[in-house]
Design an enzyme around this catalytic site. Structure first.
Site, PDB file in Angstrom:
ATOM      1  N   HIS B  67       0.848  -1.200   0.000  1.00  0.00           N
ATOM      2  CA  HIS B  67       0.000   0.000   0.000  1.00  0.00           C
ATOM      3  C   HIS B  67       0.885   1.253   0.000  1.00  0.00           C
ATOM      4  O   HIS B  67       0.691   2.156  -0.813  1.00  0.00           O
ATOM      5  CB  HIS B  67      -0.921  -0.004   1.216  1.00  0.00           C
ATOM      6  CG  HIS B  67      -1.578   1.314   1.506  1.00  0.00           C
ATOM      7  ND1 HIS B  67      -2.590   1.824   0.739  1.00  0.00           N
ATOM      8  CD2 HIS B  67      -1.339   2.249   2.470  1.00  0.00           C
ATOM      9  CE1 HIS B  67      -2.956   3.006   1.217  1.00  0.00           C
ATOM     10  NE2 HIS B  67      -2.209   3.293   2.270  1.00  0.00           N
ATOM     11  N   ASP B  96       6.627  21.985 -26.240  1.00  0.00           N
ATOM     12  CA  ASP B  96       6.563  20.637 -25.662  1.00  0.00           C
ATOM     13  C   ASP B  96       7.632  20.575 -24.580  1.00  0.00           C
ATOM     14  O   ASP B  96       8.295  21.573 -24.282  1.00  0.00           O
ATOM     15  CB  ASP B  96       6.834  19.572 -26.748  1.00  0.00           C
ATOM     16  CG  ASP B  96       6.232  18.216 -26.357  1.00  0.00           C
ATOM     17  OD1 ASP B  96       6.440  17.778 -25.212  1.00  0.00           O
ATOM     18  OD2 ASP B  96       5.537  17.614 -27.192  1.00  0.00           O
ATOM     19  N   TRP B 132       7.035   0.003   3.904  1.00  0.00           N
ATOM     20  CA  TRP B 132       7.531   0.731   2.722  1.00  0.00           C
ATOM     21  C   TRP B 132       8.897   1.353   2.992  1.00  0.00           C
ATOM     22  O   TRP B 132       9.601   1.731   2.072  1.00  0.00           O
ATOM     23  CB  TRP B 132       6.529   1.783   2.251  1.00  0.00           C
ATOM     24  CG  TRP B 132       6.669   3.135   2.917  1.00  0.00           C
ATOM     25  CD1 TRP B 132       6.145   3.492   4.113  1.00  0.00           C
ATOM     26  CD2 TRP B 132       7.401   4.265   2.427  1.00  0.00           C
ATOM     27  NE1 TRP B 132       6.504   4.789   4.407  1.00  0.00           N
ATOM     28  CE2 TRP B 132       7.271   5.284   3.392  1.00  0.00           C
ATOM     29  CE3 TRP B 132       8.151   4.520   1.274  1.00  0.00           C
ATOM     30  CZ2 TRP B 132       7.862   6.537   3.241  1.00  0.00           C
ATOM     31  CZ3 TRP B 132       8.742   5.778   1.135  1.00  0.00           C
ATOM     32  CH2 TRP B 132       8.592   6.759   2.110  1.00  0.00           C
ATOM     33  N   SER B 160      12.946   6.321 -13.870  1.00  0.00           N
ATOM     34  CA  SER B 160      11.835   7.075 -14.441  1.00  0.00           C
ATOM     35  C   SER B 160      11.726   8.461 -13.804  1.00  0.00           C
ATOM     36  O   SER B 160      11.597   9.474 -14.498  1.00  0.00           O
ATOM     37  CB  SER B 160      10.543   6.283 -14.249  1.00  0.00           C
ATOM     38  OG  SER B 160       9.430   7.112 -14.396  1.00  0.00           O
ATOM     39  N   SER B 161      11.808   8.510 -12.467  1.00  0.00           N
ATOM     40  CA  SER B 161      11.671   9.801 -11.778  1.00  0.00           C
ATOM     41  C   SER B 161      12.806  10.741 -12.126  1.00  0.00           C
ATOM     42  O   SER B 161      12.592  11.942 -12.315  1.00  0.00           O
ATOM     43  CB  SER B 161      11.696   9.607 -10.258  1.00  0.00           C
ATOM     44  OG  SER B 161      10.583   8.905  -9.850  1.00  0.00           O
ATOM     45  N   HIS B 244      13.170  11.946   3.535  1.00  0.00           N
ATOM     46  CA  HIS B 244      12.560  13.211   3.927  1.00  0.00           C
ATOM     47  C   HIS B 244      12.355  14.162   2.758  1.00  0.00           C
ATOM     48  O   HIS B 244      11.256  14.676   2.572  1.00  0.00           O
ATOM     49  CB  HIS B 244      13.216  13.889   5.124  1.00  0.00           C
ATOM     50  CG  HIS B 244      12.243  14.864   5.697  1.00  0.00           C
ATOM     51  ND1 HIS B 244      11.198  14.469   6.495  1.00  0.00           N
ATOM     52  CD2 HIS B 244      12.073  16.173   5.470  1.00  0.00           C
ATOM     53  CE1 HIS B 244      10.429  15.511   6.733  1.00  0.00           C
ATOM     54  NE2 HIS B 244      10.938  16.556   6.142  1.00  0.00           N
ATOM     55  N   GLU B 246      11.856  13.236  -0.103  1.00  0.00           N
ATOM     56  CA  GLU B 246      10.763  12.574  -0.823  1.00  0.00           C
ATOM     57  C   GLU B 246       9.400  13.091  -0.361  1.00  0.00           C
ATOM     58  O   GLU B 246       8.482  13.282  -1.165  1.00  0.00           O
ATOM     59  CB  GLU B 246      10.869  11.058  -0.610  1.00  0.00           C
ATOM     60  CG  GLU B 246       9.661  10.245  -1.037  1.00  0.00           C
ATOM     61  CD  GLU B 246       9.469  10.182  -2.539  1.00  0.00           C
ATOM     62  OE1 GLU B 246      10.426  10.522  -3.268  1.00  0.00           O
ATOM     63  OE2 GLU B 246       8.375   9.801  -2.981  1.00  0.00           O
ATOM     64  N   TYR B 248       8.713  16.021   0.590  1.00  0.00           N
ATOM     65  CA  TYR B 248       8.462  17.315  -0.057  1.00  0.00           C
ATOM     66  C   TYR B 248       8.283  17.162  -1.554  1.00  0.00           C
ATOM     67  O   TYR B 248       7.577  17.958  -2.176  1.00  0.00           O
ATOM     68  CB  TYR B 248       9.575  18.300   0.305  1.00  0.00           C
ATOM     69  CG  TYR B 248       9.547  18.593   1.782  1.00  0.00           C
ATOM     70  CD1 TYR B 248       8.498  19.332   2.315  1.00  0.00           C
ATOM     71  CD2 TYR B 248      10.484  18.068   2.649  1.00  0.00           C
ATOM     72  CE1 TYR B 248       8.411  19.555   3.669  1.00  0.00           C
ATOM     73  CE2 TYR B 248      10.404  18.287   4.003  1.00  0.00           C
ATOM     74  CZ  TYR B 248       9.362  19.026   4.516  1.00  0.00           C
ATOM     75  OH  TYR B 248       9.263  19.233   5.856  1.00  0.00           O
ATOM     76  N   SER B 259      -1.490  27.327  -5.039  1.00  0.00           N
ATOM     77  CA  SER B 259      -1.128  28.719  -5.326  1.00  0.00           C
ATOM     78  C   SER B 259      -1.665  29.190  -6.677  1.00  0.00           C
ATOM     79  O   SER B 259      -1.639  30.381  -6.965  1.00  0.00           O
ATOM     80  CB  SER B 259       0.394  28.886  -5.303  1.00  0.00           C
ATOM     81  OG  SER B 259       0.904  28.395  -4.100  1.00  0.00           O
ATOM     82  N   HIS B 293      15.085  13.011  12.051  1.00  0.00           N
ATOM     83  CA  HIS B 293      13.935  13.133  12.964  1.00  0.00           C
ATOM     84  C   HIS B 293      12.989  11.941  12.816  1.00  0.00           C
ATOM     85  O   HIS B 293      12.071  11.786  13.613  1.00  0.00           O
ATOM     86  CB  HIS B 293      13.190  14.466  12.781  1.00  0.00           C
ATOM     87  CG  HIS B 293      12.498  14.632  11.474  1.00  0.00           C
ATOM     88  ND1 HIS B 293      12.410  15.822  10.825  1.00  0.00           N
ATOM     89  CD2 HIS B 293      11.846  13.758  10.686  1.00  0.00           C
ATOM     90  CE1 HIS B 293      11.746  15.675   9.694  1.00  0.00           C
ATOM     91  NE2 HIS B 293      11.396  14.430   9.593  1.00  0.00           N
ATOM     92  N   HIS B 294      13.222  11.114  11.789  1.00  0.00           N
ATOM     93  CA  HIS B 294      12.459   9.866  11.684  1.00  0.00           C
ATOM     94  C   HIS B 294      13.070   8.783  12.566  1.00  0.00           C
ATOM     95  O   HIS B 294      12.567   7.676  12.614  1.00  0.00           O
ATOM     96  CB  HIS B 294      12.445   9.374  10.234  1.00  0.00           C
ATOM     97  CG  HIS B 294      11.765  10.324   9.298  1.00  0.00           C
ATOM     98  ND1 HIS B 294      10.428  10.228   8.996  1.00  0.00           N
ATOM     99  CD2 HIS B 294      12.227  11.386   8.606  1.00  0.00           C
ATOM    100  CE1 HIS B 294      10.098  11.199   8.149  1.00  0.00           C
ATOM    101  NE2 HIS B 294      11.169  11.920   7.895  1.00  0.00           N
ATOM    102  N   THR B 319       6.944  26.988   6.026  1.00  0.00           N
ATOM    103  CA  THR B 319       5.643  26.370   5.762  1.00  0.00           C
ATOM    104  C   THR B 319       4.534  27.296   6.243  1.00  0.00           C
ATOM    105  O   THR B 319       3.515  27.473   5.562  1.00  0.00           O
ATOM    106  CB  THR B 319       5.538  24.998   6.455  1.00  0.00           C
ATOM    107  OG1 THR B 319       6.743  24.276   6.204  1.00  0.00           O
ATOM    108  CG2 THR B 319       4.370  24.208   5.930  1.00  0.00           C
ATOM    109  N   LYS B 322       3.856  30.045   3.837  1.00  0.00           N
ATOM    110  CA  LYS B 322       3.019  29.643   2.706  1.00  0.00           C
ATOM    111  C   LYS B 322       1.537  29.660   3.094  1.00  0.00           C
ATOM    112  O   LYS B 322       0.696  30.187   2.356  1.00  0.00           O
ATOM    113  CB  LYS B 322       3.412  28.246   2.218  1.00  0.00           C
ATOM    114  CG  LYS B 322       4.829  28.196   1.683  1.00  0.00           C
ATOM    115  CD  LYS B 322       5.037  27.017   0.760  1.00  0.00           C
ATOM    116  CE  LYS B 322       4.351  27.226  -0.543  1.00  0.00           C
ATOM    117  NZ  LYS B 322       5.259  27.461  -1.655  1.00  0.00           N
ATOM    118  N   ARG B 441       1.966   1.221  15.105  1.00  0.00           N
ATOM    119  CA  ARG B 441       1.554   1.041  13.713  1.00  0.00           C
ATOM    120  C   ARG B 441       1.964  -0.351  13.231  1.00  0.00           C
ATOM    121  O   ARG B 441       2.715  -1.047  13.901  1.00  0.00           O
ATOM    122  CB  ARG B 441       2.153   2.133  12.827  1.00  0.00           C
ATOM    123  CG  ARG B 441       3.637   2.234  12.872  1.00  0.00           C
ATOM    124  CD  ARG B 441       4.135   3.491  12.184  1.00  0.00           C
ATOM    125  NE  ARG B 441       4.051   3.396  10.739  1.00  0.00           N
ATOM    126  CZ  ARG B 441       4.890   4.009   9.901  1.00  0.00           C
ATOM    127  NH1 ARG B 441       5.874   4.747  10.376  1.00  0.00           N
ATOM    128  NH2 ARG B 441       4.748   3.898   8.617  1.00  0.00           N
TER     129      ARG B 441
END
Lengths: 385, 518
Positions: B67, B96, B132, B160-161, B244, B246, B248, B259, B293-294, B319, B322, B441
Site C-alpha cells: 500500500h 513541448d 515501505w 523514471s523519476s 525526507h 521525498e 516534499y 497557489s 527526525h524519523h 511552511t 506559505k 503502527r
C-alpha cells in the site's frame, strides 16, 4: 456588524463545547500521563504543544472561515488589489520563530534529562528477538524470556478473546520485575532484526538493534503493572510481542530475586535428573508437542507445513526424516541457522526439552521415523560441539 | 498548421507529445491509486475489530508495505509528473517538453516497474512484508525472495523519476517564451522545478540503498549487517536522507496547485509571490538536514538529536509563510467555491493540521511517545491524502476543461468533495487518538482499548474508498460521456498563458511559435 458578532459568539460557543467535551473524555482521547518524572514532563510538554497548536489553528482557521463567509463574491463583489506587504510578511515569519523557540527550550532540557542514563542503581539487558523479549539482570544473575502469554498461533486471536481478556495481546508469561524508586538502566540489543521496546507509562521507547547496544533508563516511583508493545516492525508476529513491567517495592523485589534464584537451582536439578533418564516415546512426544506448540509453531505451523520458503516445512523435510541427518537436526535446534529467522534454542530449552521436540518433529505429521532422541544425545552433541 | 494527430495504440506507445504523456501518467497514477486503495481496504477490514479475521499477519504486513510503496511511487509521484507534463509547457509558453523521447521512455518504464512489484504478490513467500521503509535487516537477511523484484522495481521507478526531473529542469531553463522570466513563472512551475532538483539529488541515494541491499542479500557484503562490520542504522540514515526530501517531492507540486487555484477563485493576485518562491526553496533546502527526525529512537547522540529536532522545527517557519500567504490571498478577495476551490481550501486546512502534528512529532522528547504509533500514521496521511491527493484532485478539476474542452458536472464534483472531506477526516482523525492511547503502527490485531477509534477509521476508509469511484465516474462522464462544452475561459479569475492565450480544449500542439508574455 451584528452578523459578525453573532458569528464570533457562535464560534466561541463551539470551541468551548469541543474543549469541554475533550476535557471530560481525556482518558480515552489523550496520551496517558504515565508515572515517572520524565513521562509526566513529556506529557506536560505534549499538552503545551497541543494548546499552542490549537491556538494557532483557531487564529488561522478562524481567519479563513471569516474570509470565506465575508469575502465571497456575493458579499464582496470587487476584490481588493493588494498582493504584497513586506511588514506583514516579516511579522508572520518572526512570530512563528518566537513560538518555536519558546517550545524548543523546554524540549531541549527534557531531552537532555531523558538521555542521561548515568549512575544507575541497577542494569537490565533487554534483548529483542522474533518475537519475544529476553531480560538479563546484570547485578542479580537472573535471566529469562518474556513471551506473549498466548502462543503465537492464528486461532488464538479472535474478537471473543479480545472481549474476554482485558490484557489481550498485552500479557506475558514472565514480566520484567523492577524495584520502585531505583534508577534502572536498560541496555537494549537484538538477536535478529530491529525491535523497539516501549512502555508508554514510563515514556521509555528505544530501538533494540542487532549488533549494537542502546542505553536508556527509568525510575518508577509507584508500584504497579505497566504494559506496552514492540513498536518497530519486526516480522510476522510484530503485533504480538508485548512488554510488561511489574514494579514492586524494594523488599518485594529482594524476595523475588531470592525466589528466582531458588527456582533456578531447582530447575537445574530437575533438568539434570530429566537428562539422566532414558525417556519413553510417548513421554517424549507429549513434552515435544508442548514445546513445539509454544516455541516452533509460530513459524513452522502446528501442522509442520511451515510457510515456505521463509519458514521451511518440517513435515516431510529431509532433515527431519533421514537417519543420517539427526545430528544436523539437533544442530539447527541448538545453534539456530545464521542469516535466517531460525533462532538458537540451546540456551532457551533444557536438554530434555530439546530431545523431546526433536523426537516430536521426527515422528509427528507422518514423519514417523520411529527414532527417539534422548536428553543424553543432546548432552553428547553439546559436549562434542 | 493542421494538427499532426496519430491515432490508435501506436499513438500512445510512441507518443512524444507532452499532453498524451501527461494523460498517460495521470491515468496510470489513478489505476495505482485504486490498487493501493484496495490494499488499504484490506488493512482497514482486518482492523475493523480486534482479532485476526481475514488475513494472516504476514499478508497483512505485505499489504501495509505494498500500500505504501504503490501510493508513494505509483499514485502520488506519477500524478505530479502527469500534471507537470500537461501544464509546464503551456504555462511557460513552450511547444513541448525539452526531451520528448526521454519523456516517452520515463513514462513507459513505470508499467513495467509496477508489474514487477505487483507480481511479487503471487510469489512463494509472499510480497515484500517489511514496510515501505524496508528497514534492514528485516528486508535483507530476513526479506522474502520477492525482495529482489522489489529492488529492481524501485530501481526502475527511480530511473523514471530522475528522467522526469531532468526533463522538467531542462524544459524550464531552456524553453521559456521570451519575456517569461523566472520570477514571472506560475508558482506551479516554480514548485515543480524545486521538486525536480530534490528528485535528482535523492533518487540516486535511494538507488544506492537498494543496491546495497541487493549486494548484502546475494553478494556477501555486510553494509547493514553488524556481524560483518556493517550497521543496520546506516540503512535508516541513507533511507531517510532520501525519504525526507521525498516527502516534499510529494507535497511541493500540490503547494503549487493551491497557489494557482486559490488566486483564481478569490479573483485576487497571489499574495507574496516572491516569498512563496523563497519559502518553497527554503523548505527544499531544509529537507536535506532533517532526515534523522524519523529516527529519534535509534540511539543517536544527544547532540545529533538536538540538531535534528531544531532543524526540523525550523521548517515550520517557511511552511507557515506559505499558509499565511494563502489566507492573505483569500482575504478581501471575491470568492466563489467551485469544486477545485473547495479541494484547494480543504488542502490548506487539512495539510496545516498535518503540519501541527508535524511540529509535535519534531519535539524529540515527546516524539518518544508518538514514534511508530498511529499518531504518526495520522500525521503523514493528513499531509498525503488531503495534502498531496486533494492537491492533485483540485488540479484535475481545475484544468479538466483545458484538457478536454468539457466541463465536469459541478453538482457531482461538489458531492465528491464533501464525501471526500467527511470520510478523509473520519478515517484519519481517530488515528491521532489510537496513537496517543498507545497503539503501535503496522499491527494486524489490537487490544479492546483501541477498538472504537479503529472501527471509526475503518468505516471512514470504506466510505473514502467508495467515494473515489465516484471521482472515476465523474471523469469518465466528462471525458467520454455527455458533458457540457467548456468556454475558453471557464474560470473568470484564472490567469496564466494556458488560460489567456489557448482555447479549451488546448490543441494537440500548442505554442509552435512562442507567445507574447506581458
Amino acid at each position: 456588524m451584528a452578523i459578525r458578532r453573532k458569528f464570533f459568539a457562535g464560534l466561541t460557543a463551539l470551541v468551548s463545547f469541543v474543549l469541554s467535551g475533550a476535557a471530560q473524555a481525556t482518558a480515552e482521547l489523550n496520551m496517558r500521563p504515565g508515572v515517572t518524572e520524565t513521562s509526566l514532563e513529556a506529557f506536560e510538554l505534549h499538552m503545551a504543544v497541543i494548546w499552542v497548536m490549537t491556538g494557532i489553528a483557531v487564529v488561522v482557521f478562524g481567519l479563513m472561515i471569516y474570509s470565506m463567509i465575508f469575502h465571497r463574491k456575493s458579499k464582496n463583489p470587487t476584490p481588493a488589489t493588494w498582493s504584497h506587504s513586506t511588514t506583514v510578511e516579516f511579522i508572520w515569519t518572526i512570530i512563528p520563530f518566537i513560538i518555536l523557540i519558546a517550545l524548543t527550550i523546554p524540549a531541549v532540557k527534557l531531552l537532555i534529562k531523558m538521555e542521561d542514563a548515568s549512575d544507575p542503581d541497577m542494569s537490565v539487558v533487554v534483548t529483542g528477538s522474533q518475537w519475544k523479549w529476553h531480560y538479563k539482570y546484570m547485578e542479580h544473575d537472573i535471566e529469562f524470556f518474556s513471551n506473549l502469554a498466548t502462543p503465537q498461533q492464528r486461532e488464538n486471536f479472535s474478537l471473543e478473546e479480545a472481549q474476554n481478556n482485558p490484557n489481550y495481546l498485552l500479557d506475558v508469561d514472565n514480566e520484567l520485575v523492577l524495584p520502585a524508586n531505583k534508577k534502572v538502566r536498560f541496555l537494549m540489543t537484538a538477536d535478529d532484526v530491529i525491535h523497539s521496546w516501549w512502555v508508554p507509562e514510563l515514556a521509555v521507547k528505544k530501538d533494540a538493534i542487532p549488533g549494537f547496544i542502546n542505553e536508556t533508563w527509568t525510575q518508577v516511583p509507584t508500584p504497579g503493572t505497566y504494559r506496552g508493545q514492540c513498536t518497530e516492525l519486526c516480522g510476522k508476529w510484530h503485533g504480538f510481542m508485548p512488554v510488561v513491567v511489574k514494579v514492586v517495592t524494594e523488599t518485594e523485589f529482594d524476595d523475588w530475586v531470592a525466589q528466582k534464584k531458588e527456582e533456578k537451582i531447582a530447575a537445574e536439578k530437575a533438568a539434570a535428573e530429566a537428562a539422566a533418564q532414558s525417556w519413553e516415546m510417548d513421554k517424549l512426544m507429549e513434552l515435544g508437542k508442548t514445546v513445539y506448540d509454544a516455541k516452533c509453531a509460530a513459524c513452522h505451523m502446528q501442522n509442520g507445513a511451515g510457510v515456505p520458503p521463509t519458514f521451511p516445512a518440517l513435515k516431510g523435510s529431509a532433515m527431519a526424516i533421514e537417519a543420517d541427518q539427526i545430528n544436523a537436526h539437533i544442530d539447527i535446534v541448538v545453534n539456530g541457522k545464521a542469516g535466517t529467522a531460525m533462532a538458537a534454542f540451546g540456551n532457551q530449552l533444557t536438554d530434555a526439552e530439546i530431545a523431546a521436540v526433536v523426537t516430536y518433529e521426527r515422528n509427528a505429521w507422518g514423519n514417523d521415523t520411529g527414532e527417539k532422541v534422548q536428553p543424553a544425545d543432546i548432552q553428547a552433541f553439546k559436549a562434542g560441539n | 498548421m493542421a494538427d499532426h494527430h496519430p491515432t490508435g495504440l501506436k499513438r500512445w506507445l510512441f507518443t512524444t507529445n507532452h499532453k498524451d504523456i501527461g494523460s498517460m501518467y495521470l491515468w496510470f497514477s489513478f489505476v495505482m491509486f485504486i490498487i493501493g486503495g484496495a490494499m488499504a481496504m484490506v488493512i482497514r477490514a482486518e482492523l475493523y475489530q480486534p482479532g485476526l479475521q481475514f488475513v494472516d499477519p504476514n499478508f497483512f504486513n505485505s499489504m501495509t508495505t505494498m500500500h505504501g510503496l504503490i501510493m508513494v511511487f505509483g499514485a502520488v509521484m506519477p500524478s505530479m509528473v502527469g500534471l507537470a507534463n500537461w501544464l509546464i509547457p503551456m504555462q511557460i509558453g513552450a511547444p513541448d517538453m525539452a526531451l520528448p523521447r526521454m519523456n516517452n521512455w520515463s513514462f513507459w518504464i513505470l508499467p513495467f516497474a509496477f508489474t514487477l512489484l505487483l507480481s511479487s504478490l503471487f510469489m512463494d513467500g509472499g510480497a515484500p512484508n517489511f514496510g515501505w521503509t524496508f528497514y534492514a535487516p528485516l528486508s535483507t537477511t530476513y526479506g522474502p525472495p520477492s525482495t529482489d523484484f522489489f529492488i529492481l522495481g524501485v530501481h526502475m521507478m527511480g530511473i523514471s523519476s530522475i528522467m522526469g526531473a531532468i526533463n522538467v529542469i531542462v524544459t524550464v531553463f531552456n524553453m521559456r517564451a521570451p519575456g517569461m522570466t523566472l520570477m514571472k513563472m506560475p508558482l506551479f512551475v516554480w514548485t515543480w522545478v524545486i521538486t525536480a532538483f530534490l528528485l535528482i539529488m535523492v533518487m540516486p541515494v535511494l538507488a544506492g540503498a537498494v543496491t546495497m541491499m541487493l549486494t548484502d542479500r546475494h553478494f556477501g557484503t555486510s553494509f547493514f549487517d553488524a556481524a560483518g562490520g556493517g550497521d543496520p542504522v546506516l540503512f535508516q540514515h541513507i533511507f531517510w536522507f532520501f525519504g525526507h526530501p521525498e516527502v516534499y517531492i510529494m507535497i511541493l507540486p500540490a503547494f503549487g496547485v493551491a497557489s494557482e487555484i486559490i488566486p483564481a477563485f478569490a479573483r485576487k493576485k497571489l499574495f507574496g509571490y516572491s516569498s512563496m518562491v523563497y519559502a518553497t526553496a527554503s523548505i527544499a533546502l531544509l529537507s536535506f538536514v532533517v532526515w534523522a527526525h524519523h529516527m529519534f529512537t535509534v540511539g543517536m547522540p544527544v547532540a545529533g538529536e538536538l540538531f535534528f529536532m531544531i532543524a526540523t522545527m525550523l521548517i515550520a517557519v517557511p511552511t507557515g509563510v506559505k499558509v499565511f500567504n494563502w489566507v492573505a490571498t483569500m482575504w478581501q478577495g471575491s470568492m466563489t467555491f467551485e469544486t477545485p476551490m473547495l479541494f484547494a481550501i480543504a488542502f490548506v486546512i487539512l495539510f496545516t493540521i498535518g503540519g501541527f502534528s508535524g511540529v509535535m512529532l519534531a519535539m524529540a522528547p515527546v516524539d518518544f511517545q508518538y514514534h511508530d504509533t498511529y499518531f504518526v500514521v495520522a500525521h503523514f496521511h493528513y499531509v498525503l491524502f488531503p495534502g498531496a491527493i486533494f492537491g492533485t484532485t483540485a488540479a484535475v478539476y481545475y484544468w479538466l476543461p483545458k484538457w478536454t474542452g468539457k466541463m465536469y458536472n459541478e453538482k457531482l464534483g461538489k458531492l465528491h468533495f464533501w464525501l471526500s472531506m467527511i470520510f478523509v477526516n473520519l478515517t484519519f482523525f481517530p488515528m491521532h487518538f489510537s496513537g496517543l492511547a498507545g497503539m503501535p503502527r503496522r499491527i494486524p490485531d489490537y487490544n479492546m482499548m483501541f477498538a472504537d477509534f479503529n472501527q471509526l477509521a475503518s468505516i471512514g476508509a470504506f466510505g473514502l474508498g467508495l467515494t473515489q469511484i465516484l471521482f472515476l465516474a465523474i471523469l469518465i462522464k466528462t471525458i467520454w460521456g455527455k458533458a457540457e462544452k467548456s468556454s475558453d475561459k471557464p474560470w473568470d479569475g484564472a490567469t496564466g498563458l494556458e488560460w489567456e492565450q489557448l482555447p479549451c480544449p488546448a490543441p494537440y500542439h500548442t505554442f509552435d511559435t512562442p507567445p507574447k508574455v506581458s
